[in-house]
Design a protein around this motif. Structure first.
Motif, short mmCIF file in Angstrom:
data_model
loop_
_atom_site.label_atom_id
_atom_site.label_comp_id
_atom_site.label_asym_id
_atom_site.label_seq_id
_atom_site.Cartn_x
_atom_site.Cartn_y
_atom_site.Cartn_z
N PRO A 84 0.57 7.19 10.71
CA PRO A 84 0.78 5.88 9.47
C PRO A 84 -1.34 5.69 9.69
O PRO A 84 -1.97 5.93 10.55
N SER A 85 -1.71 4.26 8.65
CA SER A 85 -3.07 4.44 8.73
C SER A 85 -3.84 3.52 10.05
O SER A 85 -4.29 3.65 10.11
N THR A 86 -3.09 3.21 11.18
CA THR A 86 -3.35 2.45 12.04
C THR A 86 -3.45 3.12 13.55
O THR A 86 -3.49 3.03 14.54
N VAL A 87 -2.93 4.77 13.19
CA VAL A 87 -2.97 5.50 14.32
C VAL A 87 -4.06 6.58 14.11
O VAL A 87 -4.05 7.36 13.01
N ASP A 89 0.89 -1.11 -0.01
CA ASP A 89 -0.28 0.18 0.26
C ASP A 89 1.10 1.41 -0.10
O ASP A 89 2.12 1.09 0.57
N THR A 90 0.37 2.01 -0.48
CA THR A 90 1.05 3.33 -0.84
C THR A 90 0.17 4.34 0.22
O THR A 90 -1.05 4.38 -0.13
N LEU A 91 0.40 5.16 1.60
CA LEU A 91 -0.33 5.94 2.08
C LEU A 91 0.83 7.22 2.32
O LEU A 91 1.80 7.50 2.85
N ALA A 92 -0.28 8.46 2.11
CA ALA A 92 0.54 9.21 2.20
C ALA A 92 -0.41 10.23 2.97
O ALA A 92 -1.89 11.80 2.44
N ILE A 93 -0.79 10.39 4.46
CA ILE A 93 -1.30 10.80 5.04
C ILE A 93 -1.19 11.97 5.97
O ILE A 93 0.02 11.80 7.22
N GLN A 146 6.33 10.28 16.87
CA GLN A 146 7.78 9.03 16.47
C GLN A 146 7.51 7.80 17.09
O GLN A 146 7.43 6.86 16.22
N LYS A 147 6.65 7.57 18.39
CA LYS A 147 6.55 6.30 19.84
C LYS A 147 5.33 5.81 18.41
O LYS A 147 5.49 5.22 18.61
N MET A 148 4.47 6.94 17.93
CA MET A 148 3.28 6.24 17.59
C MET A 148 3.42 5.76 15.80
O MET A 148 2.35 6.62 15.99
N GLY A 149 4.78 6.25 15.52
CA GLY A 149 4.58 5.60 14.23
C GLY A 149 4.79 6.89 13.15
O GLY A 149 4.81 6.75 11.86
N CYS A 150 4.87 8.30 13.62
CA CYS A 150 4.30 9.32 13.04
C CYS A 150 5.36 9.71 12.81
O CYS A 150 6.63 9.87 13.56
N THR A 151 6.15 10.72 11.82
CA THR A 151 7.02 11.04 11.44
C THR A 151 6.35 12.73 11.10
O THR A 151 5.55 13.91 10.35
N LEU A 180 -3.47 10.17 17.90
CA LEU A 180 -1.93 10.82 18.44
C LEU A 180 -2.49 12.54 19.25
O LEU A 180 -1.68 12.54 20.40
N VAL A 181 -3.50 13.49 19.11
CA VAL A 181 -4.09 14.50 20.02
C VAL A 181 -3.30 14.13 21.31
O VAL A 181 -3.01 14.79 22.17
N LYS A 182 -4.75 13.28 22.00
CA LYS A 182 -4.65 13.04 23.26
C LYS A 182 -2.97 12.31 23.58
O LYS A 182 -2.77 13.46 24.83
#
Length: 144
Positions: free
Chosen positions: A63-66, A4-8, A40-45, A71-73
């Motif tokens: 990522p699509s898993t978060v 899959d290609t994800l760009a969120i 970053q720990k949550m997989g975000c850049t 994330l904000v919380k």
């Protein structure tokens, strides 16, 4: 094997409690570091992160898993605990309960990064993009 290609990309904005100028120069850099590390720990850049005394902006690739809410919380919770427990014990630091979250097209990422990096300049010059500064949507009560 195909993947899959994800760009969120999400631009987040949230404010200090009552818009008080709680993000001082003394805590700004460590506050930014703890937020970036948690993302970053949550997989975000983290693509951009900056603040002014009463609010903060961050642009992340997610990522699509978060979920945005998760994330904000986490970012708000970890950062406020860090300020209260490590940076400024005894001086209350609190974020407002709401936030703004804006999806960003991959073609607009560079423009949003530049906007976030120049937050202090935009606020001093009054060259804000109102839609990117909103942390809540005020609604009119029903007139019916």
């Amino acid at each position: 094997m195909p993947r899959d290609t994800l760009a969120i990309y999400i631009h987040l904005v949230w404010a200090t409690w009552d818009r008080l100028p709680l993000i001082t120069p003394a805590i700004e850099r460590p506050l930014h570091r703890v937020i970036a590390l948690e993302a970053q720990k949550m997989g975000c850049t983290v693509l951009a992160l900056n603040s002014v005394p009463d609010h903060l902006h961050v642009l992340v690739q997610m990522p699509s898993t978060v979920t945005v809410a998760e994330l904000v919380k986490r970012l708000k919770g970890v950062s406020s605990h860090f300020v209260n427990d490590v940076l400024r014990p005894g001086l209350p630091f609190k974020w407002q309960g709401f936030y703004g979250a804006f999806s960003v097209s991959r073609w607009d990422v560079e423009r949003i990064v530049a906007y976030i990096q120049r937050q202090k300049e935009h606020h001093q010059a009054g060259s804000l993009i109102t839609e990117l500064e909103s942390v809540s949507e005020e609604t009119e009560p029903d007139s019916n």
